[in-house]
Design a protein around this motif. Sequence first.
Motif, PDB file in Angstrom:
ATOM      1  N   GLU A 179       0.731  -1.104   0.136  1.00 21.40           N
ATOM      2  CA  GLU A 179       0.028   0.014  -0.118  1.00 21.40           C
ATOM      3  C   GLU A 179       0.777   1.218   0.204  1.00 21.40           C
TER       4      GLU A 179
ATOM      5  N   ARG B 146      -5.974   4.030   2.908  1.00 24.97           N
ATOM      6  CA  ARG B 146      -4.644   4.345   3.230  1.00 24.97           C
ATOM      7  C   ARG B 146      -3.896   5.111   2.432  1.00 24.97           C
TER       8      ARG B 146
ATOM      9  N   ASP C   9       3.042   7.058   8.049  1.00 22.89           N
ATOM     10  CA  ASP C   9       3.165   6.657   6.687  1.00 22.89           C
ATOM     11  C   ASP C   9       3.265   7.953   5.933  1.00 22.89           C
TER      12      ASP C   9
ATOM     13  N   TRP D 202      -4.917   8.589   1.782  1.00 15.89           N
ATOM     14  CA  TRP D 202      -4.751   9.358   3.109  1.00 15.89           C
ATOM     15  C   TRP D 202      -3.148   9.836   2.895  1.00 15.89           C
TER      16      TRP D 202
ATOM     17  N   TRP E 266      -2.137   7.129  10.613  1.00 20.20           N
ATOM     18  CA  TRP E 266      -1.391   7.212   9.400  1.00 20.20           C
ATOM     19  C   TRP E 266      -0.305   8.116   9.213  1.00 20.20           C
TER      20      TRP E 266
END
Length: 175
Positions: A45, A85, A142, A88, A139
Amino acid sequence: MLSRDELHDLFDALAGVPYGGEVVDQRTHALQAAAHAVAAGADDELVLAAAFHDVGRAREVATRYRGMPHEQAGAAFARDHLTERSAWAIERHVAAKRYLVAVDPAYHDTLSPVSVRSLRVQGGPMSPEEVAAFEAHAWAPDAVALRRWDDAAKDPEGPVLAMDDLVAAYERVMS
């Protein structure tokens, strides 16, 4: 789900497209960011987020989401074709630069001259309130990782992820 041909066409359309005064084009930048994500051990991802983080600058995407900043257009595209995800992280990769400038005094000195100029337009360092709100999201790490891969993906001699590897990651995530 995008087909293999659609993925190739999307990234091939970025070849030769200037990347805001940097020494790499948009395609190299995207695939280099993805290569950095793979080297860092990121999951699929995040590899996709790295590859697609500037897709909002692609003519097809920018036209579809006219008037949106590239990170918002890219996130809208990602919400249609990737995961939430990934979307975002794409939407917040500019905010992550503002965050890093606010919390890491040495980070600003690692930015390219082009990135320093864009930082001013993007609002400069986050306020303490913005930092707290950003850090509160699960997140956020990330987006910070994506930002660092984005910053590192400006080397004309740097590694790039092969399209077959990107397609394979896409197929694994979307299956």
